[in-house]
Scaffold this active site. Structure first.
Site, PDB file in Angstrom:
ATOM      1  N   SER A 135       0.831  -1.199   0.000  1.00  9.62           N
ATOM      2  CA  SER A 135       0.000   0.000   0.000  1.00  9.62           C
ATOM      3  C   SER A 135       0.868   1.254   0.000  1.00  9.62           C
ATOM      4  CB  SER A 135      -0.966  -0.036   1.183  1.00  9.62           C
ATOM      5  OG  SER A 135      -1.901   1.017   1.105  1.00  9.62           O
ATOM      6  N   ASP A 280      -2.856   6.665  -3.521  1.00 13.39           N
ATOM      7  CA  ASP A 280      -1.683   6.067  -2.899  1.00 13.39           C
ATOM      8  C   ASP A 280      -1.122   5.014  -3.867  1.00 13.39           C
ATOM      9  OD1 ASP A 280      -3.505   3.989  -2.568  1.00 13.39           O
ATOM     10  OD2 ASP A 280      -2.834   3.492  -0.551  1.00 13.39           O
ATOM     11  N   ASP A 282      -0.953   1.800  -4.344  1.00 15.76           N
ATOM     12  CA  ASP A 282      -1.718   0.681  -4.898  1.00 15.76           C
ATOM     13  C   ASP A 282      -3.123   1.104  -5.300  1.00 15.76           C
ATOM     14  OD1 ASP A 282      -2.680   0.894  -2.261  1.00 15.76           O
ATOM     15  OD2 ASP A 282      -3.139  -1.242  -2.151  1.00 15.76           O
ATOM     16  N   ASP A 284      -5.774   2.223  -3.756  1.00  6.09           N
ATOM     17  CA  ASP A 284      -7.008   1.953  -3.030  1.00  6.09           C
ATOM     18  C   ASP A 284      -7.432   3.135  -2.155  1.00  6.09           C
ATOM     19  OD1 ASP A 284      -5.128   1.680  -1.001  1.00  6.09           O
ATOM     20  OD2 ASP A 284      -5.849  -0.267  -0.303  1.00  6.09           O
TER      21      ASP A 284
END
Length: 531
Positions: A135, A280, A282, A284
């Site tokens: 993440s 961000d 990734d 999500d």
């Protein structure tokens, strides 16, 4: 220790471990990585408490055994990855171990946003999804995120059961593997983007948008989704657009971190944009920036959560019985908005693994850490790409009527009161300091905060899924939640100040009063580090 090293299938990792001094080697074997926020996350290094091929191999073998014990052997599983160091080899490892255990594996081609993986699990009716990602963690970390049937994150007791299954796995080098070819360019990404684009239901598209994926994997996907929704005037931060696992232009690749969105806001000002969007790494999470008379600023997650919740509820047809949800550390404003809109409201523990399970009829969920689930039937997790499309849709509609996002925030404050929030993160060099601080707090629960009487609720004394390591202090105009971070050696304090508003002319006073309450609450929060 010797058995682990001998059984590590990666010769570079074996050599690394054999070269370490005794103290460092002992640290590597002190404890294995444990399942935290829906999976594993840790530093890229050899040994049981790092992210490496051996750990990924054994974790995947344990999950495979756990699924087989539930009579789900041979079912469809999906594996994806982000663009971090190690992600490609970890994804291939997970896919090949699952294939070696007899599962039908879909290995998504190339770097993939986490929401696309979550969508694929749901769309393919898979029994498992694995996304290799850390993440918004620093560049030296990686992780292993697990989704179950239906596309929701892993929760207890499944995580503990899987840990038990992993512990029973033998040497990583002995785990069977079968070659898996990445899926050909499939319709999954296109289907996801088409459904995301359809979330923009307004007619207006005159909006100039500045975008950054912060060196992550969401850049092309969010631009494609916005264009498919009809937004053509898109400007991107060129230095941050391509995936780069070193995140060279930011100290921490998290839109919430100070300075992380500076380049985005500079671009937005330079091109005279109407909206700024930061994902961000990734993709999500979604952070939103808006122009104000005093210059550009990023909205807090609570502010974006309020405007999205109000917007989505206003679009629902009459006769529905919608549910919206947020977490115990988020603002209470969404609850007031839901009541005014005739909707149900739920408050859960932190994390989307709980939010998407808030109840039937869920239409929107958010957490203050810039996570938004705007279409639970599409992705049962936070999704920065779909959130960006819905925010753009709202901003374009407002612009067509001569209004702005800050105008909506003013409207909500006049109707429901100012709800100002702040977070204090207290970092500890020694994690035992966090435990000590929570013990001290529980030993002398305050009866006053920022000059106001408060009641204390120790959530560790609750039963069932509402039990967690947190203390909530609640007054009429102030609230604070204190809890250890789930991913970092920090004690986090979430503050909220509420001030009633008599009209637009009273907004300045109310916001100033709320800011003063937050300032005094912050002083108390910082005192928690003092024995």
């Amino acid at each position: 220790m010797d058995d682990w090293i001998a059984g590590d299938p990666d010769p570079a990792a074996r050599a690394e471990l054999r070269s370490l001094p005794d103290a460092e080697l002992a640290d590597r074997f002190a404890a294995p990585l444990t399942f935290g926020t829906a999976g594993l996350r840790g530093p890229l290094r050899a040994g049981p408490n790092g992210m490496n091929v051996a750990v990924v191999t054994r974790a995947t073998a344990g999950i495979a055994a756990w699924l087989q014990a539930k009579c789900l052997g041979g079912s469809v599983v999906v594996v994806g990855r982000d663009g971090r160091h190690g992600s490609a080899v970890f994804a291939t490892t997970a896919a090949e171990v699952l294939a070696g255990a007899g599962f039908s594996v879909v290995l998504l081609p190339g770097p993939t946003p986490t929401p696309v993986l979550a969508y694929a699990v749901r769309a393919l009716r898979a029994q498992l999804g694995v996304q290799i990602t850390a993440s918004h963690n620093p560049a030296g970390d990686n992780g292993y995120k697990v989704y179950l049937d239906g596309g929701a994150q892993l929760i207890s007791p499944s995580d503990r059961e899987i840990e038990t299954a992993i512990a029973a796995v033998g040497p990583a080098a002995a785990v069977p593997r079968s070659t898996v070819e990445p899926a050909a360019a499939s319709t999954l990404r296109a289907d996801y983007l088409a459904r995301v684009a359809a979330l923009a239901r307004g007619r207006d598209r005159d909006l100039r948008i500045a975008v950054t994926p912060l060196h992550g994997v969401g850049g092309s996907a969010v631009v494609d989704a916005l264009r498919a929704a009809g937004f053509a005037d898109i400007h991107t931060v060129g230095s941050q657009f391509a995936p780069d696992p070193d995140f060279p232009t930011v100290a921490f690749p998290n839109p919430e971190e100070p300075g992380a969105t500076d380049a985005l806001l500079e671009l937005a000002a330079a091109v005279d944009a109407d909206l700024a969007v930061a994902l961000d790494p990734d993709a999500d999470r979604c952070a939103v920036g808006v122009p104000t008379p005093d210059g550009w600023r990023m909205l807090t997650g609570d502010e974006t959560g309020a405007i999205l919740g109000d917007h989505l509820l206003s679009e629902l047809p009459a006769g529905t019985d919608p549910l919206v949800a947020t977490t115990v550390v988020s603002s209470r404003l969404l609850a007031r908005i839901a009541a005014a809109r005739g909707a149900r409201f739920a408050r859960t523990l932190t994390g989307f693994k709980w939010l998407v399970r808030a109840g039937e009829g869920l239409v929107y969920a958010y957490e203050e850490a810039i996570g938004h689930c705007v279409a639970p039937d599409l992705v049962r997790d936070k999704d920065g790409i779909s959130a960006a499309v819905v925010v753009a849709d709202l901003a374009a509609t407002l612009k067509a009527h001569g209004r702005t996002v800050p105008d909506v925030l003013d409207d909500l404050a006049v109707e429901h009161g100012v709800h100002a929030t702040a977070q204090v993160s207290l970092r500890f060099a020694d994690p035992t300091g966090i435990t000590d601080a929570m013990t001290r707090l529980r030993g002398r629960l305050p009866t006053e905060l920022a000059g106001e009487p408060v009641t204390a609720d120790d959530l560790s004394t609750r039963r069932g899924q509402s039990r967690t390591d947190a203390v909530v202090l609640t007054g009429r105009r102030v609230r604070m939640v204190v809890r250890p971070s789930g991913t970092e050696p920090k004690l986090k304090c979430y503050l909220e100040a509420v001030e009633s508003v008599s009209g637009r002319d009273d907004l300045s006073r109310a916001r100033s009063a709320a800011a003063d309450t937050l300032r005094r609450g912050t002083l108390f929060a910082r005192s928690l580090v003092t024995p």
